[in-house]
Structures are given as C-alpha cells and as structure tokens.
Design a protein around this motif. Structure first.
Motif, PDB file in Angstrom:
ATOM      1  N   GLY A   1       0.792  -1.211   0.000  1.00  0.00           N
ATOM      2  CA  GLY A   1       0.000   0.000   0.000  1.00  0.00           C
ATOM      3  C   GLY A   1       0.831   1.270   0.000  1.00  0.00           C
ATOM      4  N   GLY A   2       0.142   2.364   0.262  1.00  0.00           N
ATOM      5  CA  GLY A   2       0.741   3.682   0.145  1.00  0.00           C
ATOM      6  C   GLY A   2       0.431   4.251  -1.228  1.00  0.00           C
ATOM      7  N   GLY A   3       0.336   5.569  -1.314  1.00  0.00           N
ATOM      8  CA  GLY A   3      -0.006   6.210  -2.570  1.00  0.00           C
ATOM      9  C   GLY A   3       0.844   5.790  -3.755  1.00  0.00           C
ATOM     10  N   PRO A   4       2.190   5.808  -3.638  1.00  0.00           N
ATOM     11  CA  PRO A   4       3.021   5.452  -4.795  1.00  0.00           C
ATOM     12  C   PRO A   4       2.740   4.058  -5.351  1.00  0.00           C
ATOM     13  N   SER A   5       2.667   3.066  -4.460  1.00  0.00           N
ATOM     14  CA  SER A   5       2.394   1.700  -4.915  1.00  0.00           C
ATOM     15  C   SER A   5       1.019   1.601  -5.550  1.00  0.00           C
ATOM     16  N   ASN A   6       0.019   2.137  -4.882  1.00  0.00           N
ATOM     17  CA  ASN A   6      -1.347   2.037  -5.399  1.00  0.00           C
ATOM     18  C   ASN A   6      -1.487   2.722  -6.756  1.00  0.00           C
ATOM     19  N   VAL A   7      -0.902   3.897  -6.883  1.00  0.00           N
ATOM     20  CA  VAL A   7      -1.006   4.642  -8.140  1.00  0.00           C
ATOM     21  C   VAL A   7      -0.306   3.899  -9.280  1.00  0.00           C
ATOM     22  N   LEU A   8       0.933   3.452  -9.049  1.00  0.00           N
ATOM     23  CA  LEU A   8       1.667   2.771 -10.122  1.00  0.00           C
ATOM     24  C   LEU A   8       1.045   1.429 -10.479  1.00  0.00           C
ATOM     25  N   THR A   9       0.551   0.705  -9.465  1.00  0.00           N
ATOM     26  CA  THR A   9      -0.115  -0.579  -9.731  1.00  0.00           C
ATOM     27  C   THR A   9      -1.384  -0.363 -10.555  1.00  0.00           C
ATOM     28  N   ASN A  10      -2.156   0.638 -10.185  1.00  0.00           N
ATOM     29  CA  ASN A  10      -3.374   0.945 -10.950  1.00  0.00           C
ATOM     30  C   ASN A  10      -3.047   1.366 -12.377  1.00  0.00           C
ATOM     31  N   LEU A  11      -1.970   2.120 -12.550  1.00  0.00           N
ATOM     32  CA  LEU A  11      -1.567   2.521 -13.902  1.00  0.00           C
ATOM     33  C   LEU A  11      -1.241   1.305 -14.763  1.00  0.00           C
ATOM     34  N   GLU A  12      -0.615   0.293 -14.166  1.00  0.00           N
ATOM     35  CA  GLU A  12      -0.332  -0.944 -14.901  1.00  0.00           C
ATOM     36  C   GLU A  12      -1.629  -1.590 -15.381  1.00  0.00           C
ATOM     37  N   TYR A  13      -2.603  -1.689 -14.496  1.00  0.00           N
ATOM     38  CA  TYR A  13      -3.888  -2.286 -14.874  1.00  0.00           C
ATOM     39  C   TYR A  13      -4.636  -1.426 -15.892  1.00  0.00           C
ATOM     40  N   LEU A  14      -4.481  -0.104 -15.790  1.00  0.00           N
ATOM     41  CA  LEU A  14      -5.147   0.810 -16.722  1.00  0.00           C
ATOM     42  C   LEU A  14      -4.528   0.763 -18.118  1.00  0.00           C
ATOM     43  N   GLY A  15      -3.349   0.147 -18.223  1.00  0.00           N
ATOM     44  CA  GLY A  15      -2.723  -0.001 -19.536  1.00  0.00           C
ATOM     45  C   GLY A  15      -1.655   1.031 -19.840  1.00  0.00           C
ATOM     46  N   PHE A  16      -1.105   1.667 -18.810  1.00  0.00           N
ATOM     47  CA  PHE A  16      -0.056   2.677 -18.989  1.00  0.00           C
ATOM     48  C   PHE A  16       1.230   1.988 -19.442  1.00  0.00           C
ATOM     49  N   LYS A  17       1.762   2.389 -20.590  1.00  0.00           N
ATOM     50  CA  LYS A  17       2.863   1.650 -21.225  1.00  0.00           C
ATOM     51  C   LYS A  17       4.234   2.284 -21.029  1.00  0.00           C
ATOM     52  N   TYR A  18       4.313   3.374 -20.272  1.00  0.00           N
ATOM     53  CA  TYR A  18       5.581   4.086 -20.098  1.00  0.00           C
ATOM     54  C   TYR A  18       6.214   3.738 -18.749  1.00  0.00           C
ATOM     55  N   PRO A  19       7.484   4.115 -18.532  1.00  0.00           N
ATOM     56  CA  PRO A  19       8.159   3.742 -17.281  1.00  0.00           C
ATOM     57  C   PRO A  19       7.411   4.183 -16.027  1.00  0.00           C
ATOM     58  N   LYS A  20       7.356   3.268 -15.062  1.00  0.00           N
ATOM     59  CA  LYS A  20       6.742   3.525 -13.761  1.00  0.00           C
ATOM     60  C   LYS A  20       7.834   3.286 -12.716  1.00  0.00           C
ATOM     61  N   ILE A  21       8.308   4.370 -12.107  1.00  0.00           N
ATOM     62  CA  ILE A  21       9.517   4.317 -11.282  1.00  0.00           C
ATOM     63  C   ILE A  21       9.184   4.590  -9.819  1.00  0.00           C
ATOM     64  N   ALA A  22       9.657   3.718  -8.931  1.00  0.00           N
ATOM     65  CA  ALA A  22       9.426   3.852  -7.489  1.00  0.00           C
ATOM     66  C   ALA A  22      10.594   4.579  -6.825  1.00  0.00           C
ATOM     67  N   LEU A  23      10.265   5.570  -5.995  1.00  0.00           N
ATOM     68  CA  LEU A  23      11.255   6.248  -5.163  1.00  0.00           C
ATOM     69  C   LEU A  23      10.759   6.263  -3.723  1.00  0.00           C
ATOM     70  N   GLY A  24      11.664   6.046  -2.785  1.00  0.00           N
ATOM     71  CA  GLY A  24      11.298   6.074  -1.373  1.00  0.00           C
ATOM     72  C   GLY A  24      12.249   5.225  -0.565  1.00  0.00           C
ATOM     73  N   CYS A  25      11.859   4.900   0.660  1.00  0.00           N
ATOM     74  CA  CYS A  25      12.709   4.136   1.581  1.00  0.00           C
ATOM     75  C   CYS A  25      12.017   2.857   2.036  1.00  0.00           C
ATOM     76  N   ILE A  26      12.777   1.774   2.060  1.00  0.00           N
ATOM     77  CA  ILE A  26      12.309   0.504   2.604  1.00  0.00           C
ATOM     78  C   ILE A  26      13.397  -0.066   3.510  1.00  0.00           C
ATOM     79  N   GLY A  27      13.055  -1.080   4.283  1.00  0.00           N
ATOM     80  CA  GLY A  27      14.042  -1.755   5.111  1.00  0.00           C
ATOM     81  C   GLY A  27      14.654  -2.937   4.367  1.00  0.00           C
ATOM     82  N   LYS A  28      15.378  -3.739   5.107  1.00  0.00           N
ATOM     83  CA  LYS A  28      15.940  -4.974   4.553  1.00  0.00           C
ATOM     84  C   LYS A  28      15.296  -6.125   5.310  1.00  0.00           C
ATOM     85  N   ASP A  29      14.076  -6.474   4.916  1.00  0.00           N
ATOM     86  CA  ASP A  29      13.281  -7.442   5.670  1.00  0.00           C
ATOM     87  C   ASP A  29      12.249  -8.090   4.764  1.00  0.00           C
TER      88      ASP A  29
END
Length: 326
Positions: free
Chosen positions: A39-67
């Motif tokens: 979840g979170g806005g970035p994931s939800n937006v990019l995932t929805n764009l994939e389903y909507l048929g968006f064919k251009y680069p979808k790039i994630a920026l942010g921080c995650i842990g190592k887990d």
C-alpha cells in the motif's frame, strides 16, 4: 519527449482485517478475513496505472528496510512492471506497514507504523539516477506522512520543497496527493508545497484540514465551500489545477477559469466490497489523463469509473479494467 511517471513517498505493506464489529475499549471483535498487500499512494497509483494499460516507465522512489516486508514490496513491483531499483534500502530500520480495520464495506480505520518512511529525505530520493528516463510526472503521496520531508524550516517551508524545486528544474509536472491525517502542521506543509505543485489531489476531509472551509455538513456536500477551498489552494500557489474529489462530487479548478464539476454515480452499499484505495484509483486515472493531455471532462469520467471499480474489490490497488473500457 518526456514520458513516464515517478511515484515517491510512502511504501508500506498493508494488512487488512475485515472485522465483524468495532469493539468498545477492552472488548474483543471477530476477524472475518485477513488480506495482505502493498500500500501507500506510490504503490497504489503505479499498480493501478499498470492495470489501466499505462505503457511508459513507472519508477518507485522512497525508503524501505531490509526485511520480509521489503521483499513483499519488491515482488509486488516486479509483478506490476514497477521499477524498484531506485528505492533506498535502510539496513537498520524496518519497512513501514499499516493495519487496516473495516467492517463490511464501511469506512476504514488505519494503524500506521512509519518505519523506513520516517527517513524520507532529499538524500534518500535518488533523483539524479533517473534523469535518463526523462519522466513527465513526479507524483508524491502523501504529504504529512513523508518523514523528514514534512519538517519545516524557520520560514515554515517544508523540506519537500527542495525536492519539488529539483523536479521542476528537471522539467517534470509535480502532482501532490494528500492524506486524511490531522498533522499539527498540516496547513503549513500544504501551503509551502503548493508553490511548487502543478496538480493537487485531495478529498473533502483533506480539503477541510488544509483550508478550514467546512465542506461536509450534516452529510451534505457544500459546493460553494468546496470551490472556496480550491480557490484558496490556488492562491497558495498551485500552478495548474486543484482536484477536490469526494463520493458525491469532484471539482477541477484552475486559476481564473470556471470550475468544472463532475457528479458521481453513487454505488449501492451492497455493491461496495471495500473503500480502501478508491482515492488512489481516482488519482491514477487522473495522472494517466494528464500524461496523455486529455480534456478535463474525459479525465474525470475515467477517474470516477476507476474509483468505482476498485470499490467493488477487496484490494487497495489493481483488479480494475483497462482505461479504454472505463
């Protein structure tokens, strides 16, 4: 020609519980179902764009842990053609997660562990690494959940502004998304970022928090106050449009132009499986339309259809039709 979208901000694992009833303090409720997702806005937006048929680069920026939570996010991104390699991994801090409680198709209650997201900073957003993609849109979700980027300096300017100035120089459209979180500096954070924002997305609750205009009164949508709130945010500096959406109405307001309204076709309660992610689906379709430079009427029609589609699922993103069929 610029193409593609960067989505930055909070990345988290969503753990959703469907409960039988909301218990009083000290009492127990029954969990009817548990659903894990990203979840979170970035994931939800990019995932929805994939389903909507968006064919251009979808790039994630942010921080995650190592887990294991970070592994869930990466696996999800790979499945949905989201580029994860520019996410910053923090070895000593856990990946963020959110516990979501909801009864039937009713409103949700969130319990959020910020984790790695609390360390969002200019340094941890690898903007220089992605310049060769020449993306068109820089999306941020959600303001007031952005860790160090929400911190204010002595001039009441949030640290996010430095990021937004950079992305503007890189030629991107800055699209900002708000959260329904009563942060002590809510108005100051939104006002400072508005000057570097091209499109601002917010719902009726967020509009009230950001502007003090009362939009919902006795369960009725006050169109006059919604328009006043949108104008206030434009006066704060939003460059292109304020998009204020709600289950009843959406207003698309540009400076010195007539407001463009869209009235929703409300679903029956029996049709709503979950309200998690409707705002993000709406935003994703809007970003698609902005990217493709559609007219406002078409954008709002597609955005409301996307939001309606996600309401009929139990997931916070995905499982919606291609945008050509909305």
């Amino acid at each position: 020609m610029k193409k593609g979208i960067i989505a930055s901000g909070i990345w988290c694992v969503d753990i959703s519980y469907k409960i039988k009833n909301w218990p009083s303090e000290g009492k127990t409720s029954i969990v009817e179902r548990k659903i894990d997702g990203v979840g979170g806005g970035p994931s939800n937006v990019l995932t929805n764009l994939e389903y909507l048929g968006f064919k251009y680069p979808k790039i994630a920026l942010g921080c995650i842990g190592k887990d294991k939570e970070a592994d869930i996010i990466k696996k999800h991104n790979k499945k949905n053609n989201i580029i994860s390699k520019y996410l910053t991994t923090l070895k000593k801090i856990k990946t963020s997660y959110t516990l979501i409680m909801s009864k039937g198709g009713g409103e949700r209650t969130f319990f959020h562990y910020a984790g790695a997201n609390d360390n969002l900073s200019y340094r941890n957003l690898k903007l220089s690494s992605i310049k060769n993609y020449k993306p068109k849109i820089f999306y941020v979700g959600y303001l007031t959940f952005l860790g160090k980027l929400d911190e204010l300096d002595n001039y009441n300017k949030s640290k996010l502004c430095s990021v937004l100035k950079k992305t503007k120089k890189m030629g991107m459209l800055n699209c900002l998304d708000l959260a329904s979180y009563d942060h002590k500096n809510y108005k100051k954070i939104i006002k400072s970022a508005a000057k570097y924002c091209d499109y601002l997305f917010l719902n009726e609750i967020e509009a009230e928090l950001a502007t003090d205009f009362k939009i919902i009164f006795e369960n009725k949508f006050n169109k006059k106050n919604a328009e006043s709130a949108a104008n206030y945010l434009l006066d704060c500096g939003v460059n292109k449009a304020v998009v204020l959406h709600s289950p009843q109405y959406t207003i698309w307001k540009e400076k010195n132009k007539l407001s463009q309204w869209y009235k929703s076709k409300l679903l029956k309660n029996s049709q709503i499986v979950s309200k998690v992610g409707a705002g993000d689906a709406f935003c994703a379709a809007c970003l698609y339309g902005i990217h493709e430079e559609w007219d406002v009427e078409k954008i709002l029609k597609k955005a409301h259809s996307a939001a309606s589609s996600i309401l009929k699922t139990e997931f916070s993103s995905g499982n919606i039709p291609n945008i050509n069929y909305l």
